[in-house]
Enzyme design. Structure first.
Site, PDB file in Angstrom:
ATOM      1  N   ARG A  88       0.671  -1.098  -0.091  1.00  0.00           N
ATOM      2  CA  ARG A  88       0.051  -0.003   0.047  1.00  0.00           C
ATOM      3  C   ARG A  88       0.940   1.201  -0.018  1.00  0.00           C
ATOM      4  NH1 ARG A  88      -4.618  -2.079   4.140  1.00  0.00           N
ATOM      5  NH2 ARG A  88      -6.077  -3.012   2.444  1.00  0.00           N
TER       6      ARG A  88
ATOM      7  N   GLY B 162     -13.203  -3.510  -0.104  1.00  0.00           N
ATOM      8  CA  GLY B 162     -14.756  -3.127  -0.178  1.00  0.00           C
ATOM      9  C   GLY B 162     -15.147  -2.019  -0.930  1.00  0.00           C
TER      10      GLY B 162
END
Ligand code: AMP
Length: 415
Positions: A35, A396
């Site tokens: 990330r 998500g």
């Protein structure tokens, strides 16, 4: 809305929302820096264009300030990857002096935004709080959130959102802050790539478009199925949710996982697909086991005729040829969710095969998109991550985007 490639950063300070929510081990060392790496192109672009950086992120789910969730643990890696010294503000609400002192080419990392409840706008109350208390706390927080956002915005001249993973949350740093920069807000490269990567598959796809949906539950994918039914030419259903569909069609699924309360929904989906002329493929041959375990006995069985005491764990090789036929003819393919209990190698064949089929069809020129935690780990595990067109790490956020939801983080930049 601005474009990061055209924006003039010279002499400006950019506040950038990134997703540095990386996994840490017990010694608080980073175990996977993907990330952080993903945000580096955006951060470097600002610095190289004569701007200064104020970097902000959350880490974990702290209930307030805590050493365990401090972003200082990841500061050395950020510096290393960015290639410049990065200063640290140990309170994201008291960084005025540090932000003001920033010169072009310099960077400042703010402490974890979620040390403040204002970031998420959710009051932190004990479980036994009454509804009245919750309501009152929410109203107070809503007011203090305004000051929280205002303070963050005061540090900078422009705002960049490069945190796709939190784009589905209407938080202070992901959405609310954008209103302070009506003419100076933009997406970062990661965010832009994610949006483009998914849009290429679902808005104006080259047809035929095939979607493959697996995973455990119909209920968690219902919104996606509904939205995709308006777009796809073929839909392949796999994983545990297959059995809810098989039961809806009157099959005998033995002890397979099934959501009884979703059977009517599954029936409606089957009807809708039929009415729209969509080829909805539910494979007939499955690998079943006599227990939910790697050591269980297993055999191949008709998905519509599974004996009691046996449960469907994976697609059987007899199904792979049909998948291949459908996918081979597709020009755009979207895959989310494993085709079986892939955590157990014995039942990972269907998932692995799907990864292989996608890699092959990509080589032949199709656009292939893989998204969702489990399918992404499966494709990485197989070593095929760079053999498909795009791997979405959005989790998500990606799922909600596929449902057709206008994500707050995207909307705040576009509006
Ligand atoms: P999801 O988060 O909905 O994408 O579901 C992923 C999970 O589905 C994984 O943990 C898989 O083990 C599980 N899964 C896939 N196929 C089956 C199956 N046939 N029976 C039970 N669980 C399954």
């Amino acid at each position: 809305m601005q474009n990061i490639d055209n924006y003039d950063f010279k002499g400006k300070k950019a506040i950038v929302r990134v997703d540095f929510n990386v996994p840490l081990n017990d010694q608080l060392q980073i175990t996977d820096d993907t990330r952080i790496r993903a945000a580096i192109p955006t951060l470097k672009k600002v610095l190289a264009s004569g701007g200064a950086l104020i970097i902000m992120s959350h880490l974990g789910r702290p209930k307030g300030p805590s050493d365990k969730y401090s972003l200082k643990h990841i500061l050395p890696r950020v510096q290393q990857l960015l290639g410049v010294p990065v200063r640290f503000a140990d309170d994201c609400q008291k960084a005025d002096a540090e932000a003001a002192a920033l010169k072009p080419g310099e960077a400042l990392l703010l402490e974890n935004l979620r040390f403040y409840a204002e970031e998420e706008g959710k009051p932190r109350l004990s479980d036994d709080a009454t509804d009245e208390q919750k309501k009152a706390a929410k109203a107070v927080l809503k007011e203090s959130q305004k000051n929280f956002v205002k303070k963050l915005a005061s540090y900078a001249d422009c705002y960049i959102n490069d945190a796709f993973g939190t784009a589905h949350r209407a938080h202070a740093s992901t959405a609310l802050i954008a209103s302070y920069f009506p003419d100076d807000k933009m997406f970062g490269y990661l965010m832009q790539n994610e949006i483009n990567g998914i849009d290429k598959a679902i808005k104006n796809p080259v047809r035929p478009l095939t979607a493959i949906l697996g995973g455990a539950k119909v209920s968690s994918k219902l919104g996606i199925i509904e939205n995709l039914l308006d777009k796809v030419d073929n839909l392949i259903i796999g994983g545990g949710m297959l059995f809810t569909f098989v039961k809806a069609e009157g099959g005998n699924i033995g002890d397979s996982i099934c959501e009884e309360d979703q059977i009517e929904e599954a029936k409606a989906i089957l009807e809708k697909a039929k009415a729209k002329g969509i080829d909805l493929y539910i494979h007939r041959k499955v690998t079943v086991a006599d227990a939910f375990s790697e050591d269980a006995n297993s055999k191949v069985c008709d998905a519509f005729d599974i004996p009691d005491g046996w449960r469907g764990m994976d697609a059987a090789p007899e199904s792979f040829e049909t998948w291949k036929e459908i996918i081979d003819k597709s020009k755009t393919v979207l895959w989310n969710g494993p085709m079986g209990v892939f955590e157990m190698p014995k039942f990972a064949k269907g998932t692995n095969e799907m990864a292989k089929i996608l890699a092959e069809v990509t080589e032949k020129g199709a656009y292939t998109l893989v998204g969702g935690g489990d399918s992404v780990s499966a494709i990485k595990h197989m070593g095929y991550a760079d053999k498909v067109s795009y791997v979405s790490t959005g989790g998500g956020a990606m799922l909600e985007y596929l449902e057709g939801i206008d994500l707050p983080g995207i909307k705040a930049i576009r509006d």
